[in-house]
Write a protein that holds these residues in place. Structure first.
Motif, PDB file in Angstrom:
ATOM      1  N   VAL A  86       6.491   7.159   4.565  1.00 26.32           N
ATOM      2  CA  VAL A  86       7.751   6.687   3.024  1.00 26.32           C
ATOM      3  C   VAL A  86       6.757   4.932   2.554  1.00 26.32           C
ATOM      4  O   VAL A  86       5.900   4.625   3.577  1.00 26.32           O
ATOM      5  CB  VAL A  86       8.901   5.856   3.739  1.00 26.32           C
ATOM      6  N   PHE A  87       6.181   5.357   1.660  1.00 26.38           N
ATOM      7  CA  PHE A  87       5.862   4.307   0.623  1.00 26.38           C
ATOM      8  C   PHE A  87       6.504   3.560  -0.748  1.00 26.38           C
ATOM      9  O   PHE A  87       7.036   4.392  -0.624  1.00 26.38           O
ATOM     10  CB  PHE A  87       4.319   4.795   0.989  1.00 26.38           C
ATOM     11  N   CYS A  88       5.964   2.416  -0.455  1.00 25.83           N
ATOM     12  CA  CYS A  88       6.766   1.829  -1.784  1.00 25.83           C
ATOM     13  C   CYS A  88       5.160   2.248  -2.658  1.00 25.83           C
ATOM     14  O   CYS A  88       4.728   2.269  -2.629  1.00 25.83           O
ATOM     15  CB  CYS A  88       6.708   0.213  -1.652  1.00 25.83           C
ATOM     16  N   GLU A  89       6.240   2.536  -3.976  1.00 30.04           N
ATOM     17  CA  GLU A  89       4.822   2.450  -5.182  1.00 30.04           C
ATOM     18  C   GLU A  89       4.877   1.195  -5.704  1.00 30.04           C
ATOM     19  O   GLU A  89       4.933  -0.252  -5.662  1.00 30.04           O
ATOM     20  CB  GLU A  89       6.609   2.919  -6.856  1.00 30.04           C
ATOM     21  N   ARG A  90       3.595   1.118  -6.276  1.00 31.10           N
ATOM     22  CA  ARG A  90       2.334   0.027  -6.381  1.00 31.10           C
ATOM     23  C   ARG A  90       2.676  -0.096  -8.019  1.00 31.10           C
ATOM     24  O   ARG A  90       2.805   0.741  -9.233  1.00 31.10           O
ATOM     25  CB  ARG A  90       1.012   0.661  -6.032  1.00 31.10           C
ATOM     26  N   LEU A  91       3.008  -1.815  -8.431  1.00 32.28           N
ATOM     27  CA  LEU A  91       3.101  -2.439  -9.327  1.00 32.28           C
ATOM     28  C   LEU A  91       1.255  -2.757 -10.149  1.00 32.28           C
ATOM     29  O   LEU A  91       0.749  -3.816 -10.184  1.00 32.28           O
ATOM     30  CB  LEU A  91       3.523  -3.332  -9.388  1.00 32.28           C
ATOM     31  N   GLY A  92       1.199  -1.935 -10.198  1.00 35.43           N
ATOM     32  CA  GLY A  92      -0.705  -1.451 -10.631  1.00 35.43           C
ATOM     33  C   GLY A  92      -0.415  -2.691 -12.146  1.00 35.43           C
ATOM     34  O   GLY A  92      -0.348  -2.081 -13.018  1.00 35.43           O
ATOM     35  N   GLY A  93      -1.327  -3.396 -12.096  1.00 36.52           N
ATOM     36  CA  GLY A  93      -1.024  -4.442 -13.764  1.00 36.52           C
ATOM     37  C   GLY A  93      -0.361  -5.283 -13.741  1.00 36.52           C
ATOM     38  O   GLY A  93      -0.280  -6.036 -14.698  1.00 36.52           O
ATOM     39  N   VAL A  94       0.465  -4.942 -12.872  1.00 34.64           N
ATOM     40  CA  VAL A  94       1.643  -6.391 -13.403  1.00 34.64           C
ATOM     41  C   VAL A  94       1.639  -6.820 -10.970  1.00 34.64           C
ATOM     42  O   VAL A  94       1.556  -8.307 -11.602  1.00 34.64           O
ATOM     43  CB  VAL A  94       2.442  -5.309 -12.670  1.00 34.64           C
ATOM     44  N   ALA A  95       1.883  -6.647 -10.455  1.00 29.91           N
ATOM     45  CA  ALA A  95       0.894  -7.709  -8.987  1.00 29.91           C
ATOM     46  C   ALA A  95       1.157  -6.944  -7.879  1.00 29.91           C
ATOM     47  O   ALA A  95       0.565  -5.610  -8.204  1.00 29.91           O
ATOM     48  CB  ALA A  95       2.028  -8.460  -8.808  1.00 29.91           C
ATOM     49  N   ALA A  96      -0.239  -7.369  -7.394  1.00 28.00           N
ATOM     50  CA  ALA A  96      -0.516  -7.303  -5.938  1.00 28.00           C
ATOM     51  C   ALA A  96       0.453  -6.370  -5.076  1.00 28.00           C
ATOM     52  O   ALA A  96       1.693  -7.045  -5.604  1.00 28.00           O
ATOM     53  CB  ALA A  96      -1.359  -7.973  -5.869  1.00 28.00           C
ATOM     54  N   PRO A  97       0.114  -5.526  -4.163  1.00 24.55           N
ATOM     55  CA  PRO A  97       1.307  -5.550  -3.294  1.00 24.55           C
ATOM     56  C   PRO A  97       2.297  -6.677  -2.253  1.00 24.55           C
ATOM     57  O   PRO A  97       0.683  -7.533  -2.073  1.00 24.55           O
ATOM     58  CB  PRO A  97       0.679  -4.725  -1.953  1.00 24.55           C
ATOM     59  N   ARG A  98       2.916  -7.302  -1.856  1.00 25.26           N
ATOM     60  CA  ARG A  98       3.745  -7.736  -0.924  1.00 25.26           C
ATOM     61  C   ARG A  98       3.180  -9.386  -1.963  1.00 25.26           C
ATOM     62  O   ARG A  98       3.416 -10.487  -1.361  1.00 25.26           O
ATOM     63  CB  ARG A  98       2.916  -8.064  -0.092  1.00 25.26           C
ATOM     64  N   ALA A  99       2.834  -9.716  -3.048  1.00 27.43           N
ATOM     65  CA  ALA A  99       2.526 -10.202  -4.470  1.00 27.43           C
ATOM     66  C   ALA A  99       4.116 -11.040  -4.398  1.00 27.43           C
ATOM     67  O   ALA A  99       5.421 -10.503  -4.684  1.00 27.43           O
ATOM     68  CB  ALA A  99       2.031 -10.775  -5.308  1.00 27.43           C
ATOM     69  N   ARG A 100       3.976 -12.764  -4.699  1.00 27.08           N
ATOM     70  CA  ARG A 100       5.530 -13.072  -4.964  1.00 27.08           C
ATOM     71  C   ARG A 100       5.660 -13.828  -6.965  1.00 27.08           C
ATOM     72  O   ARG A 100       6.334 -14.763  -7.203  1.00 27.08           O
ATOM     73  CB  ARG A 100       6.314 -14.614  -4.073  1.00 27.08           C
ATOM     74  N   ARG A 101       4.354 -13.316  -7.275  1.00 30.55           N
ATOM     75  CA  ARG A 101       3.757 -13.589  -8.473  1.00 30.55           C
ATOM     76  C   ARG A 101       3.299 -12.640  -9.216  1.00 30.55           C
ATOM     77  O   ARG A 101       2.672 -11.624  -8.612  1.00 30.55           O
ATOM     78  CB  ARG A 101       2.659 -14.694  -8.505  1.00 30.55           C
ATOM     79  N   THR A 102       3.083 -12.625 -10.328  1.00 30.77           N
ATOM     80  CA  THR A 102       2.716 -11.917 -11.511  1.00 30.77           C
ATOM     81  C   THR A 102       1.149 -11.587 -11.222  1.00 30.77           C
ATOM     82  O   THR A 102       0.575 -12.797 -10.631  1.00 30.77           O
ATOM     83  CB  THR A 102       3.542 -11.265 -12.581  1.00 30.77           C
ATOM     84  N   ASP A 103      -0.359 -10.922 -11.847  1.00 29.34           N
ATOM     85  CA  ASP A 103      -1.362 -11.068 -11.372  1.00 29.34           C
ATOM     86  C   ASP A 103      -1.799 -12.321 -12.935  1.00 29.34           C
ATOM     87  O   ASP A 103      -2.224 -12.961 -12.895  1.00 29.34           O
ATOM     88  CB  ASP A 103      -1.927  -9.665 -12.125  1.00 29.34           C
ATOM     89  N   ARG A 104      -0.503 -11.893 -13.789  1.00 30.97           N
ATOM     90  CA  ARG A 104      -0.912 -13.080 -15.262  1.00 30.97           C
ATOM     91  C   ARG A 104      -0.790 -14.472 -14.496  1.00 30.97           C
ATOM     92  O   ARG A 104      -1.222 -14.960 -15.014  1.00 30.97           O
ATOM     93  CB  ARG A 104      -0.512 -12.280 -16.384  1.00 30.97           C
TER      94      ARG A 104
END
Length: 551
Positions: A86-104
């Protein structure tokens, strides 16, 4: 949905709802893809296992904190060979895995941390709607990647103080791109040589006259041309000539300092303080000379008198007691009104307040105290029947060197220099040597510079002044770098400016200026200046772009 709402969230997300409250703005969003690739094996899966919500801190809106509440999916990996089920979908370009803030938001916080540091950066981020702690900002700096530094061709190197008098490091600046490229925790020749070996394209090394960087340059980049900075050459010779003139301070005191205007009326409180200082320095000088005649060493004299060993060394080299340097009094704003005050004094006006009101009406913008001191001086002269003795400011060794190094002189300054040269042959020779070397440094005749330098060294080496002869010996040992400094268009100006910027960052980080943090902040905020971007210097690579003396 309107494009204005879609622009609130990064690409790949779809807004479900916007909730506003006292704590800020919450945006509920979902992902838009049909499936997601497994991060382990790369196989795409559309089999949803479950859903969960990720809360991401985003850029503020109108000063209010914004949270993205993204509903993400967990997929089953259908590949039988993949160890992950089982895996969680990645939010590429939005936030890194396990991150608590957006990339921007992370990029904005990193820029704030680099520019403002921990405490100030946390205050700025909080006021902007992104509450964060100072320690978190410092962790963001440490986790960030170091800037990509290209190999410089023309390098400026100098030392900087992590703790003045105790710990020093080395700073390197790309003189073509106008940006720092390296920061070392020490100033040894070995570490500088290692850095040069790792950056083999360096062909020019601009430095001061310190021996560590000269040796490091010879070890790490033996084919590079070393350039001795022109400012430091003039500064070193000026200090040498100043030491010579200190031996003749009593003779220099016979020459009035140029540029003094107005009445030489005294400040009695300052005169008494200066007399006490002169007396203390005279007593210290006599004690040092007496102990030296008894055969005591410099260190022993320093311990006996409770002064520094360098002070003993300086006093032992003098023929007379030194004089404390005082600022030369320039033109007073009261000078243009002194004639009027004198005329009113002869007419019988003795009231300082009345005189101050009258000169204020005539355009005087100063305070009452200056007028009161002048009136007190005139009253003392009248009571004693003679003018109180207050000599004009006299020429000092420091002022003499400044006049000799000046680009232009007025008639009074030139007259003072002529009087100085007439005092003693040694003063005349040292003054002529400093003027001649200054002309060499400022000369634009490259072909004559080498012959002129050798003629100057021959003349200064035979002057008979031991300080000048020692300076020439050191100059001959580094004559290649000196000649390059006089002919090539490189100097330490950029490096000194970067050192000042480094000091500013270090003081902003007072108490937290560890070397790793200081290095990351310094190198990440040292972009090229606008002048360097608009007018780039050509990189050596062709005969047209190579400077004189480089092939």
């Amino acid at each position: 949905m309107d494009w204005e709402l879609r622009s609130l969230v990064p690409d790949g997300l779809r807004i479900g709802a916007i909730i506003t409250g006292e704590g800020g703005v919450s945006i509920e969003a979902t992902t838009t893809g049909d499936g997601a690739p497994c991060p382990e094996c790369g196989c795409t899966s559309r089999s949803v296992h479950r859903h969960r919500e990720r809360a991401l801190s985003d850029l503020p809106c109108m000063g209010r904190p914004v949270r993205l509440l993204v509903r993400v999916r967990h997929f089953r990996c259908l590949s039988p060979l993949c160890p992950r089920k089982v895996f969680c979908e990645r939010l590429g370009g939005v936030a890194a895995p396990r991150a608590r803030r957006t990339d921007r938001q992370g990029r904005v916080l990193l820029a704030i941390a680099h520019e403002s540091g921990g405490e100030a950066g946390a205050r700025l981020a909080r006021d902007s709607g992104m509450p964060i702690s100072p320690d978190t900002l410092l962790r963001i700096i440490r986790r960030s990647a170091s800037p990509d530094v290209s190999n410089p061709v023309a390098l400026g190197v100098d030392d900087w103080a992590l703790r003045k008098g105790r710990t020093y490091g080395t700073i390197m600046v790309d003189l073509h791109r106008h940006r720092p490229v390296g920061l070392l925790p020490d100033r040894s020749a070995g570490s500088f040589a290692e850095w040069l070996v790792a950056h083999p394209d360096v062909r020019i090394i601009s430095r001061d006259r310190g021996g560590e960087y000269a040796e490091g340059g010879r070890l790490g980049a033996p084919r590079a041309v070393q350039v001795a900075d022109r400012f430091h050459l003039l500064k070193n010779l000026g200090e040498v000539v100043e030491r010579i003139m200190r031996r003749h301070a009593d003779r220099l005191a016979r020459v009035p300092a140029p540029g003094c205007q107005g009445m030489p009326w005294p400040r009695r409180d300052r005169a008494a303080s200066r007399e006490r200082t002169r007396s203390e320095m005279r007593d210290r000088y006599e004690s040092i000379q007496e102990l030296s005649r008894r055969g005591m060493s410099k260190s022993a004299i320093a311990r006996a008198l409770g002064v520094h060993r360098h002070t003993v060394q300086k006093y032992m080299a003098l023929e007379t007691a030194p004089q404390r340097r005082h600022r030369t009094r320039g033109r007073s704003i009261l000078a243009t009104h002194e004639a009027y005050i004198l005329e009113r004094w002869r007419q019988g006006c003795r009231n300082a307040m009345q005189l101050w009101r009258e000169v204020t009406a005539r355009g005087y913008r100063g305070g009452y105290g200056s007028v009161a001191r002048l009136v007190a001086h005139l009253r003392a002269s009248e009571n004693t029947g003679c003018r109180p003795s207050q000599p004009w400011p006299r020429l000092t060794p420091e002022r003499s060197v400044g006049l000799l190094l000046a680009h232009e002189r007025d008639k009074q300054e030139q007259a003072s220099i002529d009087d100085l040269k007439a005092l003693h042959p040694e003063l005349c020779e040292s003054a002529a040597a400093l003027e001649g070397f200054a002309r060499l440094v400022r000369s634009e005749e490259g072909e004559e510079t080498e012959r002129g330098l050798h003629r100057w060294m021959a003349a200064a080496g035979g002057s008979g002044a031991p300080e000048l002869e020692a300076f020439v010996v050191k100059l001959r040992q580094d004559v290649g770098a000196v000649l390059a400094g006089l002919t090539l268009p490189y100097s330490q100006g950029q490096v000194e400016g970067q050192v000042n910027r480094l000091k500013l960052i270090k003081r902003q980080m007072f108490g937290r200026a560890n070397f790793d943090l200081l290095r990351e902040r310094f190198l990440n905020t040292g972009g090229a200046s606008r002048r360097a971007r608009d007018h780039p210097v050509p990189i050596f690579g062709s005969t047209e772009s190579a400077p004189v003396g480089i092939s």
